[in-house]
Design a protein around this motif. Structure first.
Motif, PDB file in Angstrom:
ATOM      1  N   ALA A  54       0.841  -1.195   0.000  1.00  0.00           N
ATOM      2  CA  ALA A  54       0.000   0.000   0.000  1.00  0.00           C
ATOM      3  C   ALA A  54       0.878   1.247   0.000  1.00  0.00           C
ATOM      4  O   ALA A  54       1.788   1.378   0.815  1.00  0.00           O
ATOM      5  CB  ALA A  54      -0.911  -0.017   1.219  1.00  0.00           C
ATOM      6  N   GLY A  55       0.615   2.144  -0.930  1.00  0.00           N
ATOM      7  CA  GLY A  55       1.384   3.380  -1.011  1.00  0.00           C
ATOM      8  C   GLY A  55       2.683   3.259  -1.779  1.00  0.00           C
ATOM      9  O   GLY A  55       3.323   4.275  -2.068  1.00  0.00           O
ATOM     10  N   ALA A  56       3.105   2.037  -2.125  1.00  0.00           N
ATOM     11  CA  ALA A  56       4.354   1.826  -2.868  1.00  0.00           C
ATOM     12  C   ALA A  56       4.084   1.921  -4.359  1.00  0.00           C
ATOM     13  O   ALA A  56       2.967   1.679  -4.820  1.00  0.00           O
ATOM     14  CB  ALA A  56       4.942   0.468  -2.522  1.00  0.00           C
ATOM     15  N   PRO A  57       5.109   2.275  -5.135  1.00  0.00           N
ATOM     16  CA  PRO A  57       4.911   2.364  -6.586  1.00  0.00           C
ATOM     17  C   PRO A  57       4.621   1.000  -7.197  1.00  0.00           C
ATOM     18  O   PRO A  57       5.075  -0.037  -6.702  1.00  0.00           O
ATOM     19  CB  PRO A  57       6.250   2.926  -7.094  1.00  0.00           C
ATOM     20  CG  PRO A  57       7.246   2.550  -6.040  1.00  0.00           C
ATOM     21  CD  PRO A  57       6.486   2.601  -4.744  1.00  0.00           C
ATOM     22  N   SER A  58       3.862   1.004  -8.285  1.00  0.00           N
ATOM     23  CA  SER A  58       3.545  -0.235  -8.984  1.00  0.00           C
ATOM     24  C   SER A  58       4.802  -0.800  -9.635  1.00  0.00           C
ATOM     25  O   SER A  58       5.702  -0.054 -10.042  1.00  0.00           O
ATOM     26  CB  SER A  58       2.482   0.021 -10.037  1.00  0.00           C
ATOM     27  OG  SER A  58       2.246  -1.124 -10.820  1.00  0.00           O
ATOM     28  N   LEU A  59       4.867  -2.126  -9.733  1.00  0.00           N
ATOM     29  CA  LEU A  59       6.016  -2.761 -10.378  1.00  0.00           C
ATOM     30  C   LEU A  59       6.061  -2.469 -11.872  1.00  0.00           C
ATOM     31  O   LEU A  59       7.139  -2.340 -12.452  1.00  0.00           O
ATOM     32  CB  LEU A  59       5.971  -4.277 -10.155  1.00  0.00           C
ATOM     33  CG  LEU A  59       6.115  -4.780  -8.721  1.00  0.00           C
ATOM     34  CD1 LEU A  59       5.923  -6.286  -8.689  1.00  0.00           C
ATOM     35  CD2 LEU A  59       7.470  -4.413  -8.159  1.00  0.00           C
ATOM     36  N   ILE A  60       4.904  -2.373 -12.502  1.00  0.00           N
ATOM     37  CA  ILE A  60       4.809  -2.244 -13.953  1.00  0.00           C
ATOM     38  C   ILE A  60       3.976  -1.010 -14.327  1.00  0.00           C
ATOM     39  O   ILE A  60       2.955  -0.733 -13.709  1.00  0.00           O
ATOM     40  CB  ILE A  60       4.140  -3.493 -14.564  1.00  0.00           C
ATOM     41  CG1 ILE A  60       5.047  -4.711 -14.435  1.00  0.00           C
ATOM     42  CG2 ILE A  60       3.789  -3.267 -16.026  1.00  0.00           C
ATOM     43  CD1 ILE A  60       6.196  -4.751 -15.397  1.00  0.00           C
ATOM     44  N   ALA A  61       4.455  -0.298 -15.327  1.00  0.00           N
ATOM     45  CA  ALA A  61       3.661   0.778 -15.919  1.00  0.00           C
ATOM     46  C   ALA A  61       3.545   0.524 -17.417  1.00  0.00           C
ATOM     47  O   ALA A  61       4.514   0.088 -18.047  1.00  0.00           O
ATOM     48  CB  ALA A  61       4.310   2.132 -15.658  1.00  0.00           C
ATOM     49  N   VAL A  62       2.377   0.776 -17.998  1.00  0.00           N
ATOM     50  CA  VAL A  62       2.136   0.542 -19.424  1.00  0.00           C
ATOM     51  C   VAL A  62       1.620   1.832 -20.051  1.00  0.00           C
ATOM     52  O   VAL A  62       0.642   2.408 -19.578  1.00  0.00           O
ATOM     53  CB  VAL A  62       1.129  -0.598 -19.649  1.00  0.00           C
ATOM     54  CG1 VAL A  62       0.963  -0.846 -21.145  1.00  0.00           C
ATOM     55  CG2 VAL A  62       1.571  -1.868 -18.936  1.00  0.00           C
ATOM     56  N   THR A  63       2.301   2.261 -21.132  1.00  0.00           N
ATOM     57  CA  THR A  63       1.933   3.507 -21.808  1.00  0.00           C
ATOM     58  C   THR A  63       1.872   3.274 -23.314  1.00  0.00           C
ATOM     59  O   THR A  63       2.816   2.712 -23.882  1.00  0.00           O
ATOM     60  CB  THR A  63       2.959   4.612 -21.516  1.00  0.00           C
ATOM     61  OG1 THR A  63       3.123   4.759 -20.109  1.00  0.00           O
ATOM     62  CG2 THR A  63       2.508   5.933 -22.116  1.00  0.00           C
ATOM     63  N   PRO A  64       0.781   3.686 -23.997  1.00  0.00           N
ATOM     64  CA  PRO A  64       0.738   3.552 -25.458  1.00  0.00           C
ATOM     65  C   PRO A  64       1.613   4.618 -26.109  1.00  0.00           C
ATOM     66  O   PRO A  64       1.557   5.801 -25.759  1.00  0.00           O
ATOM     67  CB  PRO A  64      -0.737   3.772 -25.784  1.00  0.00           C
ATOM     68  CG  PRO A  64      -1.270   4.598 -24.644  1.00  0.00           C
ATOM     69  CD  PRO A  64      -0.476   4.220 -23.437  1.00  0.00           C
ATOM     70  N   GLU A  65       2.442   4.199 -27.062  1.00  0.00           N
ATOM     71  CA  GLU A  65       3.304   5.125 -27.808  1.00  0.00           C
ATOM     72  C   GLU A  65       3.278   4.749 -29.275  1.00  0.00           C
ATOM     73  O   GLU A  65       4.024   3.860 -29.708  1.00  0.00           O
ATOM     74  CB  GLU A  65       4.745   5.079 -27.282  1.00  0.00           C
ATOM     75  CG  GLU A  65       4.944   5.746 -25.935  1.00  0.00           C
ATOM     76  CD  GLU A  65       6.420   5.914 -25.592  1.00  0.00           C
ATOM     77  OE1 GLU A  65       7.273   5.394 -26.348  1.00  0.00           O
ATOM     78  OE2 GLU A  65       6.720   6.567 -24.587  1.00  0.00           O
ATOM     79  N   GLY A  66       2.402   5.363 -30.049  1.00  0.00           N
ATOM     80  CA  GLY A  66       2.286   5.028 -31.464  1.00  0.00           C
ATOM     81  C   GLY A  66       1.812   3.598 -31.623  1.00  0.00           C
ATOM     82  O   GLY A  66       0.747   3.214 -31.146  1.00  0.00           O
TER      83      GLY A  66
END
Length: 488
Positions: A54-66
């Motif tokens: 709780a409160g810690a950053p997520s292990l994975i981030a997903v961002t669309p790029e083209g």
């Protein structure tokens, strides 16, 4: 150094990443990455990776790029998960790019690797790899890669403890992998890696405060890993099940499903082989420089029911020791070339796995397999007996030795039996070398060698052959001649 950075663990994590990414369900159509698709991917990863505190950053981030989905992983986010171990990573972001193809497969690419800093209770260190590239083609239907490659310009690993400084540096790296799929969906894959100009260095003091100053260099290392008959889709289903029920009590409610998947994965047909070859190696220490022209190691296992086996092969040549390290006679007896291979049979890996699955219980807080049930697993493993070691034609060469040998040794009812054929050329050279050793060694060795020569069969070219037979009654025969009297 955290175990996750060992070579074997790196290989396993690479395969695991391929399986994870390969299981992503293909999105509809072949179109650019979208926010909706990114959210689906993020939800997918969240379901199979450990949840952040709780409160810690997520292990994975997903961002669309083209056309790409940028999937980033910050190593520092792992620290809350491994806090109890006393280990931690410095912040470092690893960024993969995922591209969906119109045939439902996914291309995965990594264009660089950041410097990775780490520390444990006993040590600290860093890993830096320059110009690193990795790519793979993933098929979601099998949850596995179809092909892949990796490369790097050079790398450096540093490890520090209060007493010792160690480094491993290496030059260019290239790797490739390919997979074939059977009609039943099982995969067979081979991965090969070549690493140039590997150097090692260790300076400081060991645990007993003795000084350490060792350096080494290998011109080329070749690494291979092969797997055949692996049910990758079932393995991913197993992983997903465990990830969805991380607590033992929760997973116990799904024990039958767990056992079913384990049984399918462990069905007969799975083979694994690992090989390492190192060319032109020199290691320098306080005793001088030791050189090896080539050294090879192979280890394999096959789960084939009663025909299961383990096999190993070790080969080396071009051994050179520091001048004066050994007396003349001993130096003539030290092998400069060996090639030895053996296979363990009379075992049943499949039966042992099935027995372990059958007796396993996650209910309660005791060990999943009790000591009593462990004995049943061992009995199943040895059920295809008698246990035996088959020695393939092998070879040993020194200045005073040139010998081949092959045979088989069995173990049944607590007794050893078998036969070994030894063929030796230049026997007289070995006799001369023994005469150059210390008197007490000569006194023990020369009579035995003289007896051996008397029992040998002399071949047309002057070489000698011995067929040594060992009976279960502990009797020994050499070329059919009883050696001593068997015990009553």
């Amino acid at each position: 150094m955290p175990a996750s950075l060992s070579r074997r663990r790196i290989v396993r994590l690479s395969l695991a990443a391929a399986i994870v990414l390969g299981a992503v369900p293909a999105l509809a159509g072949d179109k650019p990455a979208t926010p909706e698709g990114a959210q689906q991917l993020k939800s997918f990863f969240a379901g199979i990776l450990p949840a952040a505190a709780a409160g810690a950053p997520s292990l994975i981030a997903v961002t669309p790029e083209g056309a790409d989905y940028l999937v980033t992983f910050d190593l520092s986010a792992v620290n809350n998960l491994i806090k109890a171990t006393g280990s931690s990573y410095d912040p470092a972001t690893i960024a993969y790019k995922l591209v969906e193809q119109d045939d439902g497969k996914w291309r995965v690419r990594l264009d660089s690797l950041p410097k990775i800093g780490f520390r444990t209770r006993e040590s600290s260190g860093e890993l830096e790899i320059d110009d690193y590239h990795q790519s793979a083609l993933i098929d979601p239907a099998i949850a596995f890669f179809l092909n892949g490659s990796a490369s790097a310009a050079k790398g450096l690993l540093k490890l520090s403890t209060p007493k010792l400084e160690e480094t491993v540096d290496f030059g260019a790296v290239s790797a490739n992998a390919a997979t074939a799929v059977s009609d039943g969906g099982a995969v067979s894959a081979i991965a090969k890696e070549e690493i140039a100009d590997i150097g090692i260095s260790a300076k400081g003091f060991d645990e007993n405060n003795a000084p350490v100053n060792v350096t080494g260099r290998t011109e080329t290392a070749l690494v291979s890993l092969g797997i055949e008959g692996f049910k990758s889709r079932k393995a991913f289903d197993l992983w997903s099940l465990v990830a969805a029920h991380p607590e033992r009590a929760d997973l116990a409610e799904h024990e039958e499903e767990l056992k079913g998947l384990l049984k399918e994965i462990s069905a007969p047909g799975l083979k694994v082989v690992e090989g390492i070859e190192m060319r032109k190696t020199v290691v320098t220490s306080a005793i001088g420089a030791v050189a090896l022209g080539d050294i090879q190691y192979e280890l394999g296992a096959a789960s084939l029911g009663p025909q299961s086996s383990f096999n190993v092969r070790v080969a080396a040549d071009g051994l050179s020791l520091p001048v004066g390290l050994a007396p003349p006679g001993a130096a003539d007896l030290i092998p400069s070339k060996i090639d030895v291979a053996a296979t363990l049979k009379g075992i049943d890996i499949t039966a042992a796995a099935n027995e372990a699955i059958a007796v396993m219980s996650l209910k309660g807080d005791g060990p999943p397999i009790s000591n009593e049930d462990s004995a049943k697993v061992s009995a199943a493993f040895l059920g295809a007996g008698p246990l035996r070691i088959e020695i393939a034609p092998s070879h040993i060469v020194a200045r005073a030795i040139d010998a081949d040998f092959a045979g088989q040794m069995g173990y049944a009812l607590g007794k050893i039996s078998g036969a070994l054929t030894i063929h030796m050329r230049g026997f007289e050279k070995a006799m001369v070398a023994i005469k150059g050793l210390a008197p007490d060694v000569q006194e023990k060795a020369l009579p035995a060698l003289a007896m051996a020569k008397g029992l040998a069969k002399t071949e047309g070219d002057g070489s000698l052959t011995w067929v040594v037979e060992l009976g279960q009654d502990r009797s020994i025969k050499v070329n059919g001649i009883p050696l001593g009297k068997a015990p009553d």
